[in-house]
Design an enzyme around this catalytic site. Structure first.
Site, short mmCIF file in Angstrom:
data_model
loop_
_atom_site.label_atom_id
_atom_site.label_comp_id
_atom_site.label_asym_id
_atom_site.label_seq_id
_atom_site.Cartn_x
_atom_site.Cartn_y
_atom_site.Cartn_z
N GLU A 1 -7.51 11.94 -0.86
CA GLU A 1 -6.83 10.81 -0.23
C GLU A 1 -7.09 10.83 1.28
O GLU A 1 -7.29 11.89 1.86
CB GLU A 1 -5.32 10.91 -0.44
CG GLU A 1 -4.87 10.92 -1.87
CD GLU A 1 -3.37 11.07 -1.99
OE1 GLU A 1 -2.83 10.75 -3.07
OE2 GLU A 1 -2.73 11.52 -1.01
N HIS B 1 -4.98 15.66 0.64
CA HIS B 1 -5.02 14.64 1.69
C HIS B 1 -5.34 15.35 3.00
O HIS B 1 -4.43 15.79 3.71
CB HIS B 1 -3.68 13.91 1.78
CG HIS B 1 -3.69 12.73 2.72
ND1 HIS B 1 -2.86 11.65 2.54
CD2 HIS B 1 -4.41 12.48 3.83
CE1 HIS B 1 -3.07 10.78 3.52
NE2 HIS B 1 -4.01 11.27 4.32
N HIS C 1 4.14 9.64 -5.34
CA HIS C 1 5.05 9.87 -4.23
C HIS C 1 6.49 10.02 -4.73
O HIS C 1 7.07 9.10 -5.28
CB HIS C 1 4.99 8.78 -3.16
CG HIS C 1 4.88 9.36 -1.78
ND1 HIS C 1 3.70 9.85 -1.27
CD2 HIS C 1 5.81 9.58 -0.83
CE1 HIS C 1 3.89 10.32 -0.05
NE2 HIS C 1 5.18 10.18 0.24
#
Length: 247
Positions: free
Chosen positions: A75, A43, A199
């Site tokens: 991401e 990310h 997550h």
């Protein structure tokens, strides 16, 4: 069988504590892929507080040259800079998240109704043969939210499992979170969308998640796996997460 994509943000964040090239993000990607991970996730945030733009290109070259069967998942919030980066790197999967640059980490999914026109436009820009688009999704999005997500043209949704992960000391709340995740997962399957998850998934909470939430195609796991790797090493951590995910 749920595939494992190892999120390397925590490795990059540790490296960035010093102006030194270790731990190597590329080196650790090689380790986890050799241990059987199906791909890696990054990310790249605008402030480069963990993954840097240069890491994205280095990882892309590694996967292209040494691990052509592995998947690169990038991401990010779909800013103009992010979209331009995607076009340069051409990963197999792009996961769009509604992050504010000030957020410490991703902590909620898209409001698919409020952002439908925006997301549809972005998906149309990014989608092409060989590239999958996934949208970060709240656990309680339900059938209405999933219907709006499907209308954007995305291929998958990624269930935000952080609320479930935060229930490590509250079994009753964990059950409620799992029920919401299971309902949204079922709606995604009914709509013909693929399903990812990520997550705060750990070796401790993954078995219950896998039992309750059916048909997850891929789990992106970084923080928990990295924490376990500090004790057992990355190859063994990857092996154990794969063991749970592959059931």
């Amino acid at each position: 069988m749920t595939l494992l994509s190892v999120n390397l943000n925590a490795v990059a964040q540790l490296r960035n504590r010093r102006d030194l090239p270790w731990p190597s993000v590329v080196g650790m990607a090689r380790v986890v892929l050799d241990a059987g991970a199906s791909g890696v996730t990054v990310h790249p945030r605008p402030d480069e507080r963990h993954i840097r733009r240069s890491d994205v290109f280095d990882l892309s070259a590694l996967l292209r040259d040494e691990y052509p069967q592995a998947e690169f998942n990038i991401e990010g919030y779909p800013s103009e800079d992010f979209i331009a980066l995607i076009e340069l790197v051409n990963p197999q999967q792009v996961t769009l998240v509604p992050d504010d640059p000030a957020q410490a980490t991703s902590d909620h999914g898209w409001d698919f109704h409020a952002n439908n026109n925006f997301l549809t436009s972005v998906v149309q820009k990014l989608k092409q043969p060989g590239r999958r688009i996934s949208l970060f999704c709240d656990p309680d999005a339900g059938a209405k939210g999933i219907s709006a997500a499907k209308a954007t043209g995305a291929d998958r949704v990624e269930l935000y499992t952080g609320l479930y992960g935060g229930c490590y000391d509250d079994p009753a709340r964990a059950e409620a979170e799992l029920a919401a995740l299971a309902d949204t997962a079922a709606a995604a399957h009914a709509a013909g969308l693929g399903l990812n998850a990520g997550h705060d998934l750990t070796l401790e909470n993954l078995p219950a998640f896998q039992a309750a939430v059916k048909g997850v195609d891929e789990a992106s796991i970084g923080h928990g796996l990295t924490a376990d790797a500090l004790l057992m090493g990355f190859p063994e951590a990857v092996r154990r997460y794969r063991e749970v995910l592959e059931g």
